[in-house]
Design an enzyme around this catalytic site. Structure first.
Site, PDB file in Angstrom:
ATOM      1  N   ARG A  42       0.862  -1.182   0.000  1.00  0.00           N
ATOM      2  CA  ARG A  42       0.000   0.000   0.000  1.00  0.00           C
ATOM      3  C   ARG A  42       0.894   1.226   0.000  1.00  0.00           C
ATOM      4  O   ARG A  42       1.946   1.236   0.673  1.00  0.00           O
ATOM      5  CB  ARG A  42      -0.902   0.020   1.254  1.00  0.00           C
ATOM      6  CG  ARG A  42      -2.040  -0.984   1.231  1.00  0.00           C
ATOM      7  CD  ARG A  42      -3.087  -0.656   0.164  1.00  0.00           C
ATOM      8  NE  ARG A  42      -4.215  -1.580   0.167  1.00  0.00           N
ATOM      9  CZ  ARG A  42      -4.362  -2.617  -0.659  1.00  0.00           C
ATOM     10  NH1 ARG A  42      -3.434  -2.871  -1.567  1.00  0.00           N
ATOM     11  NH2 ARG A  42      -5.431  -3.370  -0.595  1.00  0.00           N
TER      12      ARG A  42
ATOM     13  N   HIS B  77      -1.652   0.328  -9.838  1.00  0.00           N
ATOM     14  CA  HIS B  77      -2.210  -0.648  -8.891  1.00  0.00           C
ATOM     15  C   HIS B  77      -2.792  -1.874  -9.630  1.00  0.00           C
ATOM     16  O   HIS B  77      -4.006  -2.097  -9.634  1.00  0.00           O
ATOM     17  CB  HIS B  77      -3.280   0.006  -7.997  1.00  0.00           C
ATOM     18  CG  HIS B  77      -3.548  -0.788  -6.748  1.00  0.00           C
ATOM     19  ND1 HIS B  77      -3.924  -0.219  -5.565  1.00  0.00           N
ATOM     20  CD2 HIS B  77      -3.485  -2.127  -6.508  1.00  0.00           C
ATOM     21  CE1 HIS B  77      -4.108  -1.155  -4.648  1.00  0.00           C
ATOM     22  NE2 HIS B  77      -3.830  -2.329  -5.214  1.00  0.00           N
TER      23      HIS B  77
ATOM     24  N   GLU C 193      -4.706   7.309  -4.490  1.00  0.00           N
ATOM     25  CA  GLU C 193      -4.994   6.646  -5.765  1.00  0.00           C
ATOM     26  C   GLU C 193      -6.400   7.028  -6.224  1.00  0.00           C
ATOM     27  O   GLU C 193      -7.281   7.187  -5.383  1.00  0.00           O
ATOM     28  CB  GLU C 193      -4.898   5.125  -5.602  1.00  0.00           C
ATOM     29  CG  GLU C 193      -3.490   4.684  -5.222  1.00  0.00           C
ATOM     30  CD  GLU C 193      -3.378   3.153  -5.041  1.00  0.00           C
ATOM     31  OE1 GLU C 193      -4.342   2.439  -5.351  1.00  0.00           O
ATOM     32  OE2 GLU C 193      -2.324   2.715  -4.572  1.00  0.00           O
TER      33      GLU C 193
END
Ligand code: 8YV
Length: 317
Positions: free
Chosen positions: A237, A284, A266
């Site tokens: 993360r 991601h 994000e």
């Protein structure tokens, strides 16, 4: 009367169709206005929620009177206020295991891309800059036989270690909240302090869950411990790493490069990282292969249906 299921992100079409056959399904769509407002409204009479990539907490769930389950199509559950859900007796389920190998593949993709400057050399070649044989600016780093440090030896961390050990003959160091003797034995992995992993590794892969202990685990001081030829890979993360400190370390070549799949905020729309040739940036995609996303959707579907039909779901958080 059919139970109501709110789908709060894009999900696999086939799973959506199955849900629509069984339940009254409402889909949250960013095109229809503020997503949190839609969640707030639609969760009011929902029995189940399914999706990923949204923060769900007291503020957008406060109207949920009969909600029994939130089925997350993800392994990580840092987007959810677990204490609040527990207090409200709302089950939270997730999708572990099925994405382990895919995510470990991506860790290695980033590691190798950053070590061998793949994205910038690709651009360089396509721009017609390859006019004579390459020089030091295009040189990368050896990977085979080097030292791989893993922060977080969970399922994904162990799958990364396995690749490094068997595939690349790497020495494995790891840091974890507690020692993982059995797993570590398989890769002759040495249990170290965070500081030792950072200072002794040629490649450091972050594979920890995001929680209060791992938030901002890697800041300016930690980056300074790394070697100037070292590469940092983050598939966990974004908030585990202080992004500004990382940008500074990349700019000043405190470290050689970083391979990043995750960011503090994000989706990442603009960032100094985009100007840095030694930052490999992906959107991601750790688990984003067609096969794995299908398996995750399938698992999330079963978790949801089990909960709605009164069975204890297999993968409860
Ligand atoms: C995606 C992940 O965030 O499973 C996780 O925890 O990080 C990824 O797989 C997730 O699937 C949402 O798109």
């Amino acid at each position: 009367m059919k139970q109501k299921v709110v789908v709060f992100s894009q999900i696999d079409n086939e799973i959506l169709m199955r849900l629509e056959q069984q339940y009254h399904v409402v889909q949250i769509n960013p095109k229809n206005g503020d997503v949190n407002q839609q969640i707030l409204e639609h969760s009011a009479d929902a029995d189940g929620l399914i999706g990923a990539g949204r923060v769900l907490n007291q503020s957008n769930l406060k109207n949920a009177q009969k909600l029994r389950v939130i089925s997350s199509v993800s392994v990580g559950y840092d987007n959810y206020d677990v204490d609040y859900l527990h207090q409200q007796k709302i089950w939270l389920t997730h999708t572990p295991h099925v994405l382990t190998e895919t995510t470990a593949d991506l860790a290695f993709t980033l590691l190798m891309s950053a070590a061998r400057q793949v994205p910038s050399l690709d651009t360089w070649t396509k721009q017609g800059q390859w006019q004579r044989t390459v020089g030091p600016a295009q040189f990368g780093l050896d990977i085979y036989g080097k030292t791989l440090g893993i922060i977080g030896l969970g399922h994904i961390g162990a799958a990364v270690a396995r690749r490094g050990f068997h595939g690349f003959n790497m020495n494995i160091l790891y840091h974890n909240r507690s020692e993982k003797i059995e797993i570590a034995e398989q890769f002759k992995a040495e249990y170290c302090s965070l500081q030792d992993v950072l200072s002794r590794s040629d490649f450091v892969v972050i594979a920890v869950d995001l929680n209060s202990a791992s938030k901002s685990l890697i800041g300016a001081d930690e980056l300074k411990l790394m070697q100037p030829h070292a590469v940092l890979v983050n598939i966990a993360r974004g908030s585990v790493v202080n992004e500004q400190a990382l940008i500074h370390a990349l700019k000043t070549r405190t470290i050689f490069a970083a391979g990043l799949d995750v960011y503090e905020k994000e989706p990442l729309q603009s960032s100094e990282l985009f100007q840095l040739e030694n930052a490999v940036t992906l959107p991601h995609v750790g688990s984003a292969t067609a096969q794995t996303r299908k398996r995750m959707a399938e698992l999330a579907y079963h978790n949801l249906v089990d909960a709605l039909e009164g069975r204890v779901p297999r993968y409860m958080v």
